[in-house]
Each structure stands twice: as structure tokens, then as C-alpha cells.
Write a protein that holds these residues in place. Structure first.
Motif, PDB file in Angstrom:
ATOM      1  N   ASP A  78       0.830  -1.212   0.000  1.00 19.74           N
ATOM      2  CA  ASP A  78       0.000   0.000   0.000  1.00 19.74           C
ATOM      3  C   ASP A  78       0.864   1.262   0.000  1.00 19.74           C
ATOM      4  OD1 ASP A  78      -2.451  -1.295  -0.055  1.00 19.74           O
ATOM      5  OD2 ASP A  78      -2.650  -1.347   2.125  1.00 19.74           O
TER       6      ASP A  78
ATOM      7  N   THR B 138       3.559   2.037  -7.057  1.00 18.80           N
ATOM      8  CA  THR B 138       3.320   3.257  -7.828  1.00 18.80           C
ATOM      9  C   THR B 138       2.892   2.877  -9.235  1.00 18.80           C
ATOM     10  OG1 THR B 138       5.650   3.355  -8.497  1.00 18.80           O
ATOM     11  CG2 THR B 138       5.020   4.617  -6.534  1.00 18.80           C
ATOM     12  N   LEU B 139       2.108   3.726  -9.852  1.00 22.15           N
ATOM     13  CA  LEU B 139       1.680   3.500 -11.225  1.00 22.15           C
ATOM     14  C   LEU B 139       2.749   3.987 -12.188  1.00 22.15           C
ATOM     15  CD1 LEU B 139      -2.061   4.667 -11.095  1.00 22.15           C
ATOM     16  CD2 LEU B 139      -1.127   2.381 -10.675  1.00 22.15           C
TER      17      LEU B 139
ATOM     18  N   SER C 178      -0.829   5.738 -15.695  1.00 21.31           N
ATOM     19  CA  SER C 178      -1.470   6.939 -15.147  1.00 21.31           C
ATOM     20  C   SER C 178      -2.119   7.750 -16.261  1.00 21.31           C
ATOM     21  CB  SER C 178      -0.441   7.806 -14.417  1.00 21.31           C
ATOM     22  OG  SER C 178       0.067   7.142 -13.289  1.00 21.31           O
TER      23      SER C 178
ATOM     24  N   PRO D 214      -3.526  -4.428  -3.873  1.00 23.35           N
ATOM     25  CA  PRO D 214      -2.976  -3.083  -3.713  1.00 23.35           C
ATOM     26  C   PRO D 214      -2.725  -2.371  -5.042  1.00 23.35           C
ATOM     27  CG  PRO D 214      -1.898  -4.597  -2.216  1.00 23.35           C
ATOM     28  CD  PRO D 214      -2.720  -5.430  -3.151  1.00 23.35           C
TER      29      PRO D 214
ATOM     30  N   ASP E 236      -6.157  -1.296  -6.389  1.00 26.18           N
ATOM     31  CA  ASP E 236      -6.625  -0.134  -5.625  1.00 26.18           C
ATOM     32  C   ASP E 236      -5.915   1.135  -6.074  1.00 26.18           C
ATOM     33  OD1 ASP E 236      -7.870   1.338  -3.299  1.00 26.18           O
ATOM     34  OD2 ASP E 236      -5.745   1.472  -2.750  1.00 26.18           O
ATOM     35  N   LYS E 237      -4.611   1.034  -6.319  1.00 24.45           N
ATOM     36  CA  LYS E 237      -3.854   2.209  -6.762  1.00 24.45           C
ATOM     37  C   LYS E 237      -4.396   2.712  -8.103  1.00 24.45           C
ATOM     38  CE  LYS E 237      -0.596   2.988  -4.593  1.00 24.45           C
ATOM     39  NZ  LYS E 237      -0.289   3.765  -3.369  1.00 24.45           N
TER      40      LYS E 237
ATOM     41  N   SER F 133      -8.005   4.158  -7.512  1.00 30.14           N
ATOM     42  CA  SER F 133      -7.956   5.411  -6.754  1.00 30.14           C
ATOM     43  C   SER F 133      -7.449   6.577  -7.601  1.00 30.14           C
ATOM     44  CB  SER F 133      -7.051   5.255  -5.527  1.00 30.14           C
ATOM     45  OG  SER F 133      -7.552   4.273  -4.656  1.00 30.14           O
ATOM     46  N   HIS F 134      -6.814   6.254  -8.704  1.00 27.49           N
ATOM     47  CA  HIS F 134      -6.225   7.292  -9.561  1.00 27.49           C
ATOM     48  C   HIS F 134      -7.286   8.079 -10.336  1.00 27.49           C
ATOM     49  CE1 HIS F 134      -2.994   9.180 -11.882  1.00 27.49           C
ATOM     50  NE2 HIS F 134      -3.757   9.022 -12.953  1.00 27.49           N
TER      51      HIS F 134
ATOM     52  N   GLN G 201      -0.581  -3.931 -13.827  1.00 22.03           N
ATOM     53  CA  GLN G 201      -1.050  -2.683 -14.423  1.00 22.03           C
ATOM     54  C   GLN G 201      -1.202  -2.827 -15.936  1.00 22.03           C
ATOM     55  OE1 GLN G 201       1.155   0.871 -13.104  1.00 22.03           O
ATOM     56  NE2 GLN G 201       1.963  -0.368 -11.432  1.00 22.03           N
TER      57      GLN G 201
END
Length: 200
Positions: free
Chosen positions: A54, A58-59, A64, A92, A95-96, A99-100, A188
């Protein structure tokens, strides 16, 4: 199918709520699903893993940017259990991503509480988790699903099983090392590949 998916949302968790549940269970010596000593142990282990992820996931800039351009509003339903090692690595990252952008609403549902939903998304006939189900929020159409592992992790386990006949603790350690080195990038990229047809 859409009715089953919508019904599952009545007993679902936000990612934050799922993490709180996991933290509580880890502290109390419990687990989701069947209460076995092994599952309790893995829940405790996975809580530590997810706490780290968490903070560190990072994306990539490409992912992104893709998410910034997403035109459709999406519902992500993720089948998981707290004892599942792959779920601890994958959630996680999801979620990242969710959440973006405000275009993605993510819910976590427990596999053993939703067998009808799980059975719509089997992997080689098994109830393998985690499983991400991507739904267009407007049409209700299922656009795709991902899981239980990214391709590189799948290949590692298939090769190990072919060589040794079993998936043992050594295989699990190798799998965790793979996830550590990959840093969530494969997850990703594979999820973005599923979303590509959404872009117009």
C-alpha cells in the motif's frame, strides 16, 4: 449474470474496509473463509505484505496517463479472501489504479460468500482468486476479467509444477520473489490491455 454481480455488491467491501477487516483478523488470529491454522497464518502474513505494498506501489506514467483519459465509468468487482497470497499482491495494485481516477469504483467481495459469482469466472474449472471483473457502469456489460495472476507469475508456477509435480513452499517463495521484482507493473499493463477496447 448482471443480477448476480449486482447482488454481490450488497455484501461487498471498499478496499479500505477490506484492509480494516484484514488488519482486525490478523490481530485476532482469524481469517475469512474456513478457519484453519494455515489460513490464519497466511492472513497474518498477507496483512504485512499489503501494508508494505500500500505504501510502495506506484503506477507507471503510461498507466497513469491511460487512466486519466478513460472515458467510461467502470465498476471493478474483485473476488478475494484474506488468506490468498496472490490477492495480497494484486489488490494493492488494483486499488492504486482505481484510486487514480473517479471513473473507477472498486468493490471487494469474498469468494466463499459469493459462489454463484465465482462460478461465472472460473480459471481452468477452478475457483482461483483473486479475480477482477470489469463492468461498464452504464450498460452493465462485463468488459473483461483478470486473474488470478499476471502472465509471468502464471508461467513461473506452471513451469515449477511441471518440473516438481507440486506447488510447495519453495514455489510460493519463488512466486513472492517474482511479485517483489515486478513491482506491480505486469498487473497494471495486463489490466490496461483489457481496458483498451473501452477507449474511443
Amino acid at each position: 449474470m448482471n443480477t448476480i454481480i449486482q447482488d454481490s455488491l450488497q455484501k461487498s467491501y471498499t478496499y479500505t474496509a477490506y484492509r480494516h477487516l484484514m488488519q482486525t483478523y490478523a490481530q485476532e488470529g482469524k481469517t475469512t473463509g474456513e478457519q484453519t491454522e494455515a489460513y490464519v497464518h497466511y492472513t497474518h502474513l498477507n496483512e504485512a505484505r499489503m501494508h508494505r505494498l500500500d505504501k510502495t506501489i506506484t503506477l507507471t506514467p503510461e498507466v497513469s496517463h491511460f487512466l486519466d483519459q478513460l472515458p467510461n465509468e467502470l465498476l471493478w468487482v474483485v473476488l478475494a479472501e484474506t488468506w490468498c497470497g496472490d490477492a495480497a499482491q494484486v489488490l494493492p495494485v488494483l486499488d492504486k489504479m482505481a484510486s487514480h481516477t473517479p471513473k473507477i469504483e472498486m468493490h471487494v467481495v469474498l469468494r466463499d460468500e459469493h459462489p454463484a459469482l465465482m462460478d461465472l469466472f472460473l480459471t481452468n474449472g477452478t475457483r482461483s482468486i483473486p479475480k477482477l471483473i470489469i463492468v461498464d457502469k452504464v450498460s452493465g456489460e462485463v468488459l473483461g476479467d483478470f486473474g488470478p495472476r499476471p502472465q509471468g507469475a502464471k508461467e513461473l508456477i506452471v513451469a515449477y509444477k511441471a518440473a516438481h509435480g507440486v506447488v510447495d513452499d519453495e514455489a510460493k517463495a519463488a512466486l513472492q520473489k517474482w511479485y517483489l521484482q515486478d513491482k506491480g507493473v505486469s498487473i497494471q499493463n495486463e489490466v490496461v490491455a483489457l481496458l483498451q477496447p473501452v477507449k474511443v
